[in-house]
Design an enzyme around this catalytic site. Structure first.
Site, PDB file in Angstrom:
ATOM      1  N   CYS A  84     -47.051  21.421 -34.234  1.00 23.71           N
ATOM      2  CA  CYS A  84     -48.117  20.977 -33.063  1.00 23.71           C
ATOM      3  C   CYS A  84     -49.561  20.883 -32.450  1.00 23.71           C
ATOM      4  O   CYS A  84     -49.968  19.678 -33.792  1.00 23.71           O
ATOM      5  CB  CYS A  84     -47.348  21.345 -31.846  1.00 23.71           C
ATOM      6  SG  CYS A  84     -47.150  20.592 -30.170  1.00 23.71           S
TER       7      CYS A  84
ATOM      8  N   HIS B 169     -41.608  21.036 -33.973  1.00 17.90           N
ATOM      9  CA  HIS B 169     -42.067  22.672 -33.743  1.00 17.90           C
ATOM     10  C   HIS B 169     -40.379  23.024 -34.495  1.00 17.90           C
ATOM     11  O   HIS B 169     -39.657  23.254 -34.195  1.00 17.90           O
ATOM     12  CB  HIS B 169     -41.898  23.462 -32.914  1.00 17.90           C
ATOM     13  CG  HIS B 169     -43.083  23.035 -31.268  1.00 17.90           C
ATOM     14  ND1 HIS B 169     -43.483  23.671 -31.652  1.00 17.90           N
ATOM     15  CD2 HIS B 169     -42.927  21.809 -30.563  1.00 17.90           C
ATOM     16  CE1 HIS B 169     -44.736  23.915 -30.514  1.00 17.90           C
ATOM     17  NE2 HIS B 169     -44.295  22.668 -30.368  1.00 17.90           N
TER      18      HIS B 169
ATOM     19  N   GLU C 147     -40.166  25.833 -35.300  1.00 16.36           N
ATOM     20  CA  GLU C 147     -38.931  26.887 -34.841  1.00 16.36           C
ATOM     21  C   GLU C 147     -37.923  26.803 -33.712  1.00 16.36           C
ATOM     22  O   GLU C 147     -38.150  28.084 -33.713  1.00 16.36           O
ATOM     23  CB  GLU C 147     -40.933  28.309 -34.474  1.00 16.36           C
ATOM     24  CG  GLU C 147     -41.433  27.914 -33.208  1.00 16.36           C
ATOM     25  CD  GLU C 147     -42.337  26.607 -33.302  1.00 16.36           C
ATOM     26  OE1 GLU C 147     -43.544  26.797 -32.112  1.00 16.36           O
ATOM     27  OE2 GLU C 147     -42.206  25.648 -34.122  1.00 16.36           O
TER      28      GLU C 147
END
Length: 244
Positions: free
Chosen positions: A107, A216, A218
């Site tokens: 990011c 992202h 994750e």
């Protein structure tokens, strides 16, 4: 340059492949740079789930000794750069890259690698690993928040097996052009693109030892887990005894 992330990760993603490090031998050791970013714990958990041995640290020697370094980031560009500089992250990143040691930005961690970013009329100098500037998305609906497809670079290692999947974005700013020319004998950078409304922007870059994603991983469910596993699979396993 991004906006604050949702408090919980995406519960499900479009890919169903499990995350694996993809390489035999001991688990890769990954340092997540602890510079105060709000999303570090979710990044640590995602990397552990993908098969890494993970340490959250700002210690220079430990960050340099790791097989891979992850630089996360959320929020304002200027604030993230100040946090990275405050822990000497710029020197850690430069030292790793000069030695061919892998780094992954996430990011604002991607945005920070560019020469500069302009936010609310304020221009902030970036880490300068890539030329170009991060600017506001040209779209009616901003921030760009939610799942989106990407256009992976041909032969991408990060997106191997997940070329058609969707990833989770949350940002108002992006690198909307790519300026690094292909020069010399080194492999040309691989740039992955995405589009929000009519505005195209850099979604990911693979440039030698330096990789980064605007989205992202994750928070991108199984697709993000596979991407992290793909990255872990590229890491060289450094000599444990030598580092001890």
């Amino acid at each position: 340059m991004g906006t604050t992330e949702p408090g919980s990760s995406a519960a499900a993603g479009p890919a169903d492949a499990p995350a694996t490090a993809g390489a035999p031998g001991p688990a890769p050791r990954v340092a997540v740079l602890d510079h105060g970013s709000g999303n570090v714990r979710s990044v640590v958990r995602a990397l552990e789930a993908a098969g890494a041995e993970v340490e959250l640290t700002a210690d220079r020697e430990r960050a340099l000794a790791a097989d891979g370094l992850v630089v996360p980031g959320v929020g304002a560009y200027s604030a993230t750069l100040a946090q990275i500089l405050a822990v000497g992250g710029d020197r850690i990143i430069e030292r790793r890259l000069s030695g061919g040691l892998p780094v992954l930005g996430i990011c604002v961690g991607l945005q920070a690698m560019f020469q500069a970013g302009t936010e609310h009329g304020e221009r902030t100098r970036g880490l300068g690993q890539w030329p170009g500037e991060v600017t506001h998305l040209q779209a009616e609906v901003v921030p760009h928040m939610g799942w989106n497809t990407v256009e992976p670079a041909p032969g991408s290692a990060l997106f191997a097996g997940i070329e058609q999947e969707r990833f989770y974005f949350v940002h108002s700013y992006a690198a909307r052009s790519w300026e690094l020319e292909d020069t010399g004998p080194l492999k040309a950078p691989q740039v992955t693109w995405a589009q929000h409304e009519q505005d195209r922007f850099v979604a990911a870059v693979e440039n030698g030892s330096l990789s980064a994603t605007q989205f992202h991983p994750e928070k991108s469910g199984a697709a993000g887990a596979r991407l992290l596993a793909n990255w872990l699979g590229t890491l060289p396993r450094r000599d444990r005894e030598q580092d001890a």
